[in-house]
Design an enzyme around this catalytic site. Structure first.
Site, PDB file in Angstrom:
ATOM      1  N   ASP A  65       0.873  -1.169   0.000  1.00  0.00           N
ATOM      2  CA  ASP A  65       0.000   0.000   0.000  1.00  0.00           C
ATOM      3  C   ASP A  65       0.916   1.227   0.000  1.00  0.00           C
ATOM      4  OD1 ASP A  65      -1.634   2.115   0.564  1.00  0.00           O
ATOM      5  OD2 ASP A  65      -2.484   1.261   2.409  1.00  0.00           O
ATOM      6  N   TYR A 158      -7.432  15.611  -5.690  1.00  0.00           N
ATOM      7  CA  TYR A 158      -6.643  15.096  -6.814  1.00  0.00           C
ATOM      8  C   TYR A 158      -5.750  16.194  -7.396  1.00  0.00           C
ATOM      9  CZ  TYR A 158      -5.709  12.556 -11.191  1.00  0.00           C
ATOM     10  OH  TYR A 158      -5.105  11.919 -12.248  1.00  0.00           O
TER      11      TYR A 158
END
Ligand code: BGC
Length: 260
Positions: A65, A158
């Site tokens: 991860d 984002y």
């Protein structure tokens, strides 16, 4: 021009789908040894690794991860244990996140997008540079987006992550330039991948998206992967600290194609 990655050891994050998958395959086809990172899709990662092996290249699969610094440390150590060093890192893993205007955003979702898209590349670069600095060689390619420059309503986590990643590229390039290590951003526009499937599958949103691209079509994954291969190769030996856009001129304010 002969683009050769023969014997180069390359770690690609988020390589079980989308751009990462094709970048891994393209690098392998050019002779690189691959560390194929995935987060949750083990079956897909295994299928891609077996395609790469069947084509005669070497690959190891690394689950991690990227938004977890400890997990990244283990991944990079495993990679280096296997190949004895690292020549190329592609920080590709990323997500768009769920659309939400700032005042409607869920804090943990906002943080998750920034952690994957910005902290992830930082954690990976931090671990990998420890080795590259000793070797005095290496290339890091950060996959940003046209949204490192273009604001995108509903996707503030984002856009800030990609803008931040672009600045991380420039700052790291200063830090390691004298060691001969190159750091580059590759900024894709609208490429046909699972990340934006919901947009290109729907005729209405597809038409809206195409209007924003002067070249008049979506990009193909291979078009990004071939550019990535050039950028990490010795053929691009004088490119560092900047962004190359692979976007059909999306960055060019295409709404100005007609009138002003
Ligand atoms: C996003 C895509 C989007 C494209 C153009 C990319 O960075 O991941 O979902 O279609 O930018 O807006």
């Amino acid at each position: 021009m002969d683009i050769n990655l023969k014997g180069k050891r390359a770690l690609i994050t988020g390589a079980s789908s989308g751009l990462g998958e094709v970048i891994a395959k393209e690098f392998a086809a050019c002779g690189a040894k691959i560390g194929l990172n995935y987060h949750s899709h083990q079956d897909a990662a295994e299928k891609i690794a077996s395609d790469i092996r069947n084509n005669g290249s070497e690959v190891i699969i690394l689950q991690s991860d990227v938004s977890d610094g400890k997990s990244v440390e283990v991944m990079v150590n495993d990679f280096v244990k296997k190949w004895g060093g690292i020549d190329i890192l592609v920080n590709n893993a990323g997500i768009d996140g769920t659309r939400a205007l700032v005042w409607e955003s869920d804090i943990s979702e906002w943080e998750r997008v920034v952690k994957i898209n910005l902290f992830g590349p930082f954690y990976c670069a931090r671990e990998v540079l420890k080795h590259m600095v000793n070797q005095k060689s290496g290339v890091i390619l950060n996959v940003t987006s046209v949204h490192e420059n273009i604001p995108w309503a509903g996707y503030s986590s984002y856009t800030v992550a990609k803008a931040g990643l672009s600045m991380l590229t420039k700052t790291m390039a200063q830090e390691v330039g004298s060691l001969g290590i190159r750091i580059i951003s590759l900024a894709p526009g609208a490429i046909k991948t699972p990340i934006n499937k919901n947009v290109w599958e729907n005729p209405e949103t597809f038409a809206d998206l195409i209007e924003k691209i002067p070249l008049g079509r979506l990009g193909e994954r291979e078009e990004v992967a071939k550019t990535a291969t050039f950028l990490v190769s010795d053929s691009a030996s004088y490119i560092t600290g900047s962004t190359l856009f692979v976007d059909g001129a999306m960055i060019d304010y295409s709404n100005f194609t007609h009138g002003g």
